[in-house]
Scaffold this motif. Structure first.
Motif, PDB file in Angstrom:
ATOM      1  N   THR A 169      -6.867  -5.895  -7.789  1.00  0.00           N
ATOM      2  CA  THR A 169      -6.171  -6.544  -6.689  1.00  0.00           C
ATOM      3  C   THR A 169      -5.085  -7.451  -7.256  1.00  0.00           C
ATOM      4  OG1 THR A 169      -8.122  -6.424  -5.284  1.00  0.00           O
ATOM      5  CG2 THR A 169      -6.440  -8.020  -4.653  1.00  0.00           C
ATOM      6  N   ASP A 174       3.740  -7.421   0.413  1.00  0.00           N
ATOM      7  CA  ASP A 174       2.457  -6.698   0.437  1.00  0.00           C
ATOM      8  C   ASP A 174       1.310  -7.508  -0.157  1.00  0.00           C
ATOM      9  OD1 ASP A 174       3.620  -4.259   1.474  1.00  0.00           O
ATOM     10  OD2 ASP A 174       4.498  -3.992  -0.519  1.00  0.00           O
ATOM     11  N   TYR A 187      -2.443  -6.998  -2.664  1.00  0.00           N
ATOM     12  CA  TYR A 187      -2.730  -5.573  -2.419  1.00  0.00           C
ATOM     13  C   TYR A 187      -3.619  -5.051  -3.542  1.00  0.00           C
ATOM     14  CZ  TYR A 187       1.208  -4.931  -5.666  1.00  0.00           C
ATOM     15  OH  TYR A 187       2.035  -4.983  -6.739  1.00  0.00           O
ATOM     16  N   THR A 188      -4.308  -3.968  -3.266  1.00  0.00           N
ATOM     17  CA  THR A 188      -5.277  -3.440  -4.213  1.00  0.00           C
ATOM     18  C   THR A 188      -4.870  -2.034  -4.646  1.00  0.00           C
ATOM     19  OG1 THR A 188      -7.049  -4.746  -3.219  1.00  0.00           O
ATOM     20  CG2 THR A 188      -7.709  -2.868  -4.593  1.00  0.00           C
ATOM     21  N   TRP A 194      -3.219   3.051  -3.389  1.00  0.00           N
ATOM     22  CA  TRP A 194      -3.521   1.720  -2.877  1.00  0.00           C
ATOM     23  C   TRP A 194      -4.687   1.828  -1.914  1.00  0.00           C
ATOM     24  CZ3 TRP A 194       1.084  -1.845  -1.183  1.00  0.00           C
ATOM     25  CH2 TRP A 194       1.918  -2.098  -2.276  1.00  0.00           C
ATOM     26  N   VAL A 251      -6.252   0.247   1.502  1.00  0.00           N
ATOM     27  CA  VAL A 251      -5.812  -0.499   2.679  1.00  0.00           C
ATOM     28  C   VAL A 251      -7.008  -0.657   3.618  1.00  0.00           C
ATOM     29  CG1 VAL A 251      -3.411   0.244   2.515  1.00  0.00           C
ATOM     30  CG2 VAL A 251      -5.037   1.616   3.838  1.00  0.00           C
ATOM     31  N   PRO A 299      -8.923  -8.609   0.515  1.00  0.00           N
ATOM     32  CA  PRO A 299      -8.562  -8.568  -0.908  1.00  0.00           C
ATOM     33  C   PRO A 299      -9.756  -8.481  -1.849  1.00  0.00           C
ATOM     34  CG  PRO A 299      -7.249 -10.206   0.237  1.00  0.00           C
ATOM     35  CD  PRO A 299      -8.261  -9.694   1.231  1.00  0.00           C
ATOM     36  N   ARG A 329      -2.371   6.452   1.066  1.00  0.00           N
ATOM     37  CA  ARG A 329      -3.170   5.236   0.899  1.00  0.00           C
ATOM     38  C   ARG A 329      -4.600   5.639   1.216  1.00  0.00           C
ATOM     39  NH1 ARG A 329       0.989   2.648  -1.408  1.00  0.00           N
ATOM     40  NH2 ARG A 329       2.388   1.587   0.020  1.00  0.00           N
TER      41      ARG A 329
END
Ligand SMILES: [Zn+2]
Length: 141
Positions: free
Chosen positions: A72, A84, A87-88, A103, A105, A109, A133
């Protein structure tokens, strides 16, 4: 003519990767597969890395997999990604056996877990580019 600077958010479509991006625009997660031996091939290639056949075609995956690893990102390193944060980024092992960088979503987090089941969704970021995603899967395997 001066080349226009491209956002790092917009991947460059290579000659070999066109099939992936076309499918993504249609809401499908497609990867190359060897017509000779059935091996999934990723990243896009001109030859199968198992049998060296050049007979590869684009096939849809089921779009489901398992989180193998993730990170993350809380601090921006490029202006294009500031909005963003956090984001992970994750490495997802598709059920077809292919590892895909993507990514996550639809999670907090600190909500990612190794082994988490995920499924694909798509984010259109330009006329040409639709990104895959992954969000947590609704139901088990
Ligand atoms: Zn092959």
């Amino acid at each position: 003519m001066k080349a226009q600077r491209r956002s790092p958010k917009e991947p460059v479509i290579s000659a070999l990767g066109g099939g992936h991006w076309k499918a993504a625009r249609d809401g499908r997660l497609a990867l190359q597969r060897c017509d000779a031996c059935g091996q999934w091939v990723h990243y896009p290639s001109a030859v199968c890395d198992r049998c060296m056949s050049t007979e590869l075609s684009w096939q849809d995956t089921a779009g489901r997999g398992t989180v193998e690893s993730f990170s993350t990102v809380y601090r921006g390193f490029a202006a294009e990604f500031e909005q963003d944060l956090p984001y992970t980024v994750a490495l997802v092992r598709l059920d077809e056996g292919v590892n895909l960088l993507t990514w996550l979503v639809g999670i907090e987090p600190d909500g990612a877990e190794i082994g988490m089941r995920v499924e694909v969704e798509f984010e259109r970021i330009s006329h040409e580019i639709t990104l895959h995603r992954f969000h947590p899967a609704e139901t088990g395997p």
